[in-house]
Motif scaffolding. Structure first.
Motif, PDB file in Angstrom:
ATOM      1  N   LEU A 149       0.888   4.615  10.663  1.00 45.20           N
ATOM      2  CA  LEU A 149      -0.096   4.888   9.421  1.00 45.20           C
ATOM      3  C   LEU A 149      -0.057   3.760   8.922  1.00 45.20           C
ATOM      4  CD1 LEU A 149       1.215   8.214   8.297  1.00 45.20           C
ATOM      5  CD2 LEU A 149      -1.076   7.830   8.977  1.00 45.20           C
ATOM      6  N   ASP A 150       0.065   2.401   9.570  1.00 41.67           N
ATOM      7  CA  ASP A 150      -0.025   1.087   9.078  1.00 41.67           C
ATOM      8  C   ASP A 150      -1.448   0.663   9.006  1.00 41.67           C
ATOM      9  OD1 ASP A 150       0.217  -1.538   8.105  1.00 41.67           O
ATOM     10  OD2 ASP A 150       0.942  -2.243  10.229  1.00 41.67           O
ATOM     11  N   ASP A 151      -2.453   1.418   8.097  1.00 38.47           N
ATOM     12  CA  ASP A 151      -3.742   1.184   8.214  1.00 38.47           C
ATOM     13  C   ASP A 151      -4.142   0.521   6.813  1.00 38.47           C
ATOM     14  OD1 ASP A 151      -3.241   3.314   6.557  1.00 38.47           O
ATOM     15  OD2 ASP A 151      -4.360   4.830   7.764  1.00 38.47           O
ATOM     16  N   GLY A 152      -3.308  -0.082   6.142  1.00 32.46           N
ATOM     17  CA  GLY A 152      -3.620  -0.723   4.942  1.00 32.46           C
ATOM     18  C   GLY A 152      -4.180   0.237   3.701  1.00 32.46           C
ATOM     19  N   ARG A 153      -4.006   1.693   4.001  1.00 31.06           N
ATOM     20  CA  ARG A 153      -4.454   2.532   2.725  1.00 31.06           C
ATOM     21  C   ARG A 153      -3.789   2.371   1.533  1.00 31.06           C
ATOM     22  NH1 ARG A 153      -3.468   8.415   5.327  1.00 31.06           N
ATOM     23  NH2 ARG A 153      -3.632   7.153   7.241  1.00 31.06           N
ATOM     24  N   ARG A 154      -4.312   2.529   0.292  1.00 32.47           N
ATOM     25  CA  ARG A 154      -3.581   2.159  -0.903  1.00 32.47           C
ATOM     26  C   ARG A 154      -3.737   3.535  -1.674  1.00 32.47           C
ATOM     27  NH1 ARG A 154      -2.789  -3.074  -0.729  1.00 32.47           N
ATOM     28  NH2 ARG A 154      -1.457  -3.050  -2.478  1.00 32.47           N
ATOM     29  N   ALA A 155      -2.939   3.651  -2.825  1.00 35.00           N
ATOM     30  CA  ALA A 155      -3.203   4.759  -3.348  1.00 35.00           C
ATOM     31  C   ALA A 155      -4.049   4.672  -4.919  1.00 35.00           C
ATOM     32  CB  ALA A 155      -1.823   5.385  -4.053  1.00 35.00           C
ATOM     33  N   SER A 156      -5.284   5.248  -4.868  1.00 33.90           N
ATOM     34  CA  SER A 156      -5.956   4.955  -6.389  1.00 33.90           C
ATOM     35  C   SER A 156      -5.524   6.251  -7.103  1.00 33.90           C
ATOM     36  CB  SER A 156      -7.411   4.845  -6.064  1.00 33.90           C
ATOM     37  OG  SER A 156      -7.993   5.998  -5.287  1.00 33.90           O
ATOM     38  N   MET A 157      -5.183   7.450  -6.798  1.00 31.91           N
ATOM     39  CA  MET A 157      -4.592   8.519  -7.624  1.00 31.91           C
ATOM     40  C   MET A 157      -3.402   9.090  -6.863  1.00 31.91           C
ATOM     41  SD  MET A 157      -7.734  11.057  -6.843  1.00 31.91           S
ATOM     42  CE  MET A 157      -9.009  10.071  -7.212  1.00 31.91           C
ATOM     43  N   ILE A 158      -2.811  10.049  -7.610  1.00 33.89           N
ATOM     44  CA  ILE A 158      -1.461  10.535  -7.109  1.00 33.89           C
ATOM     45  C   ILE A 158      -1.883  11.652  -5.849  1.00 33.89           C
ATOM     46  CG2 ILE A 158      -1.414  12.676  -8.506  1.00 33.89           C
ATOM     47  CD1 ILE A 158       1.395  11.930  -9.304  1.00 33.89           C
ATOM     48  N   GLU A 159      -3.121  12.197  -5.681  1.00 32.78           N
ATOM     49  CA  GLU A 159      -3.189  12.801  -4.724  1.00 32.78           C
ATOM     50  C   GLU A 159      -3.080  12.115  -3.334  1.00 32.78           C
ATOM     51  OE1 GLU A 159      -4.660  13.151  -7.566  1.00 32.78           O
ATOM     52  OE2 GLU A 159      -4.167  15.220  -7.964  1.00 32.78           O
ATOM     53  N   ASP A 160      -3.484  10.733  -3.370  1.00 31.99           N
ATOM     54  CA  ASP A 160      -3.375   9.679  -2.335  1.00 31.99           C
ATOM     55  C   ASP A 160      -1.866   9.669  -1.925  1.00 31.99           C
ATOM     56  OD1 ASP A 160      -6.245   9.346  -2.378  1.00 31.99           O
ATOM     57  OD2 ASP A 160      -5.760   7.475  -3.875  1.00 31.99           O
ATOM     58  N   VAL A 161      -1.101   9.718  -2.763  1.00 29.36           N
ATOM     59  CA  VAL A 161       0.491   9.536  -2.527  1.00 29.36           C
ATOM     60  C   VAL A 161       0.982  11.160  -1.724  1.00 29.36           C
ATOM     61  CG1 VAL A 161       2.812   9.409  -3.212  1.00 29.36           C
ATOM     62  CG2 VAL A 161       0.692   7.989  -4.275  1.00 29.36           C
ATOM     63  N   TYR A 162       0.221  12.110  -2.352  1.00 30.74           N
ATOM     64  CA  TYR A 162       0.684  13.536  -1.511  1.00 30.74           C
ATOM     65  C   TYR A 162       0.251  13.576  -0.417  1.00 30.74           C
ATOM     66  CZ  TYR A 162       1.788  15.037  -6.662  1.00 30.74           C
ATOM     67  OH  TYR A 162       2.180  15.414  -7.971  1.00 30.74           O
ATOM     68  N   ALA A 163      -0.840  13.122  -0.213  1.00 27.52           N
ATOM     69  CA  ALA A 163      -1.411  12.944   1.357  1.00 27.52           C
ATOM     70  C   ALA A 163      -0.748  12.376   2.084  1.00 27.52           C
ATOM     71  CB  ALA A 163      -3.140  12.503   1.080  1.00 27.52           C
ATOM     72  N   ALA A 164      -0.517  11.070   1.787  1.00 23.09           N
ATOM     73  CA  ALA A 164       0.153  10.185   2.805  1.00 23.09           C
ATOM     74  C   ALA A 164       1.736  10.556   3.110  1.00 23.09           C
ATOM     75  CB  ALA A 164       0.449   8.695   1.963  1.00 23.09           C
TER      76      ALA A 164
ATOM     77  N   GLY B  19       0.727  -1.301   0.074  1.00 23.93           N
ATOM     78  CA  GLY B  19      -0.089  -0.036  -0.047  1.00 23.93           C
ATOM     79  C   GLY B  19       0.845   1.297  -0.231  1.00 23.93           C
ATOM     80  N   LEU B  20       0.565   2.028   0.980  1.00 24.64           N
ATOM     81  CA  LEU B  20       1.331   3.494   0.901  1.00 24.64           C
ATOM     82  C   LEU B  20       2.310   3.326   1.950  1.00 24.64           C
ATOM     83  CD1 LEU B  20      -1.765   5.881   0.219  1.00 24.64           C
ATOM     84  CD2 LEU B  20       0.531   5.790  -0.970  1.00 24.64           C
ATOM     85  N   GLN B  21       3.020   2.324   2.366  1.00 28.28           N
ATOM     86  CA  GLN B  21       3.956   2.452   3.377  1.00 28.28           C
ATOM     87  C   GLN B  21       5.270   2.769   2.992  1.00 28.28           C
ATOM     88  OE1 GLN B  21       4.430   0.600   6.846  1.00 28.28           O
ATOM     89  NE2 GLN B  21       2.559   1.903   6.942  1.00 28.28           N
ATOM     90  N   GLY B  22       5.526   2.618   1.606  1.00 33.24           N
ATOM     91  CA  GLY B  22       6.530   3.330   0.947  1.00 33.24           C
ATOM     92  C   GLY B  22       6.513   4.724   0.786  1.00 33.24           C
ATOM     93  N   ALA B  23       5.449   5.507   0.510  1.00 36.86           N
ATOM     94  CA  ALA B  23       5.260   6.723   0.827  1.00 36.86           C
ATOM     95  C   ALA B  23       5.286   7.191   2.055  1.00 36.86           C
ATOM     96  CB  ALA B  23       3.764   7.052   0.262  1.00 36.86           C
ATOM     97  N   VAL B  24       4.952   6.612   3.156  1.00 37.63           N
ATOM     98  CA  VAL B  24       5.055   6.950   4.556  1.00 37.63           C
ATOM     99  C   VAL B  24       6.494   6.808   4.966  1.00 37.63           C
ATOM    100  CG1 VAL B  24       4.503   6.151   6.914  1.00 37.63           C
ATOM    101  CG2 VAL B  24       2.740   6.317   5.023  1.00 37.63           C
ATOM    102  N   LEU B  25       7.200   5.660   4.659  1.00 41.92           N
ATOM    103  CA  LEU B  25       8.686   5.619   4.827  1.00 41.92           C
ATOM    104  C   LEU B  25       9.402   6.660   4.261  1.00 41.92           C
ATOM    105  CD1 LEU B  25      10.754   2.345   4.673  1.00 41.92           C
ATOM    106  CD2 LEU B  25      11.581   4.484   3.713  1.00 41.92           C
TER     107      LEU B  25
END
Lengths: 395, 395
Positions: free
Chosen positions: B364-379, B326-332
């Motif tokens: 932030l280990d809540d299983g969230r995934r990116a469905s658009m680039i804005e999700d990555v910015y938010a994470a 999911g978005l753990q890479g972005a969080v890291l």
């Protein structure tokens, strides 16, 4: 497992099945599926009839040949009731090479491997080449026959196999150099004086690879590497100056290719000839092999140093042979065989081998080329005779 | 010279031209034929308007963009009379990525590189990828866009470029593992106590590669290698357990691929980023590069040892991020950026960086995934905010 199992059985003829290459080939084939995955149209050996017959039965070979014409009846008897066709002598060897296959493992050692391997090449077979003399002594003939036949040459020497793996076919124009690694043998740190005094027993103790007596001594003198330089020239279409040799005592980097963009690609593996054999058998697929995996933390370091050509003149002789061209490779090899036998017999010293090869090469430096295989046999015989004459001459 | 010169000029857009990747790219392009061999549909930079304008004029760029919307007039003025179209700000960056090319060099550093690179990917462009965040923070999105777009991804990190060079496309099923080499940075032999006390200046002194402050510190903490592990996963479709890291202080072996037949293929070269840039620019050809050639006798030895994950916890964090997905890479990455800035500012110690990243990732280990680039910015924003909050909390 690999794709290999989804296909029709692969037909592999094994020339020289009872030697070390042959035995390892059968071992790898057994691992990769045995009779379910492979057919063996023909299999050949020398005097070890028991082993050859056992191999032929296990593999379900179509045709079994002993190189020794006097052992025909022995092999026939050993295979009675098996339904396996039996042959003996040189013409049967050639017939084995001619039988239809997907691949021929050319594992016959020495000049005896020339004719059957050339027969296979000429009918367009793919060849897994473990015999050095085909390229060292008859490189030009083989190159012509390969081009005409249209088959592929898959090298089984670990060094050439490594180069084959990292030589990008579409980028051959971009190859700047190939770098053959050499273990340096047991004498890599000896002085010339120490080398002059070694015995065949000491010379045969190879640090990394388990091999026969002659090839171990060739490795200690680096004549083995000299032959590999000449092979590399023919295999990869290199100029002599594009072929480098580097001492790498650990024998982990099996060889390398340097490109015009400064990149060097290398193939690494544990010293185990099943790497190259398995690669050749499975090509163009990679199939799982039961070989040791590299653990770089355990390896800790890989060392390299330049070979000392005053102590290892064989390398310079290889360059001379390549520059002179023609039959000088056959002469180098024939003279080396005669000198090696004399060293094993104890009539000359270790360092004299190179002197005798050099003198023989100079004596036969007359620009002659091979137009047929008989020219290669003749050059080989003449080189051996001259080398012997030089050795018998009072000093 | 190479085939490259026999073809129509190759069109290469350079995103992030004024940074180190961009400058080296233009240097390599100049060496490979300059304006005779290349067209530059678009070129982008940040605040160094003088350099950007000079680069745009030299390359004959079609479109020059500064990422800073306030510098539009400056760039316009610097390019007046050149006929080069001028743009500024995020939407102009995306437009630069969208312009028709043969290749886009994605050299914008950080999260700012996402949108223009994704724009290029989406139109099916081939991408030379030097930006880490595209794959670390938005790997799933990029993978989907690449598949949809149909372009190729050519990695420009020396490690991934090495793997790309020796990863046989037809034998991907036979890949057992990839082995990323790491110099180990300046602290590879430090104790944890010594590491706890280092300053940013000491951390930035990289032994082999000349790099900027942030990336040098990331290299010293091995967060750089952690990001590369995550990148490798997306680039080569590896499972986390197939990605190994080995310390190799000489930085000569740029990385390796291990196959199911026990073979390990490696790419080696002098530490010079023009290797990977030149390879990506010329792909699928190899063109001559003015980089140092390896002399193995001079190198003498190549060393390897296992990384100590108690001193370099970044590697374990990368595996955690990969396993969680999911978005753990972005969080890291976001948490790492915040911690890195705090370390540079002197508010936290060197070893605390990993603690803060770990705590943020857990939060932030809540299983969230990116469905658009804005999700990555938010994470990314959220990870930075949480990391800062953790750092500001009284101990």
């Amino acid at each position: 497992m690999s794709d290999i199992h989804d296909q029709a059985p692969r037909r592999i003829t094994i020339l020289g099945a009872t030697g070390s290459i042959g035995c390892n080939t059968l071992d790898v084939m057994a691992h990769l599926g045995g009779r379910g995955a492979f057919e063996v149209p023909a299999i050949t050996g020398m005097g070890n009839i028991d082993l050859l017959a056992r191999q032929a039965r296990t593999a379900g070979a179509g045709f079994a040949v002993t190189a020794d014409p006097d052992r025909y009846q022995d092999l026939k008897q050993a295979l009675s009731g098996s339904g396996i066709e039996v042959g003996a002598g040189p013409s049967a060897l050639v017939e084995a090479g001619e039988r239809e296959t997907d691949l021929v493992m050319a594992g016959i050692v020495g000049i005896a491997g020339l004719a059957p391997t050339l027969a296979a090449v000429s009918r367009g077979a793919d060849i897994a080449l473990a015999n050095k003399e085909c390229l060292v002594s008859a490189g030009d003939l083989f190159a012509t026959a390969m081009t005409k036949g249209g088959g592929r040459l898959l090298p089984v020497d670990s060094e050439h196999n490594a180069i084959f793996q990292v030589l990008e076919q579409a980028q051959r124009h971009a190859v700047e150099r190939i770098i053959l690694t050499a273990s340096g043998g047991p004498f890599r740190d000896y002085s010339r004086e120490q080398m002059a005094a070694v015995t065949p027993e000491v010379a045969a103790a190879h640090p990394n690879w388990s091999m026969g007596l002659k090839i171990s001594i060739d490795s200690a003198s680096m004549f083995n590497k000299a032959l590999e330089m000449i092979e590399a020239r023919h295999l990869f279409g290199m100029k002599p100056e594009q072929i480098e040799v580097i001492i790498h005592p650990q024998s982990i980097v099996h060889s390398m290719v340097g490109y015009c963009d400064g990149s060097v690609l290398a193939q690494l593996g544990a010293p185990d000839m099943r790497h190259a054999i398995g690669y050749a058998i499975s090509h163009p697929h990679r199939a799982p092999l039961p070989v040791e995996r590299l653990d770089f933390a355990k390896l800790a370091k890989l060392e390299f140093h330049a070979p000392d050509e005053t102590r290892f003149p064989a390398l310079a002789l290889a360059r001379t042979a390549m520059q002179r061209g023609g039959l000088q490779g056959a002469v180098l090899n024939g003279a080396k065989e005669a000198a090696l036998e004399a060293f094993i017999a104890g009539t000359i010293g270790f360092l004299q081998m190179a002197d005798i090869v050099a003198a023989t090469m100079d004596r036969l430096d007359d620009g002659r080329r091979a137009s047929m295989i008989e020219d290669v046999y003749a050059a080989d015989r003449e080189a051996r005779a001259i080398a012997k004459a030089i050795m018998e001459r009072p000093a």
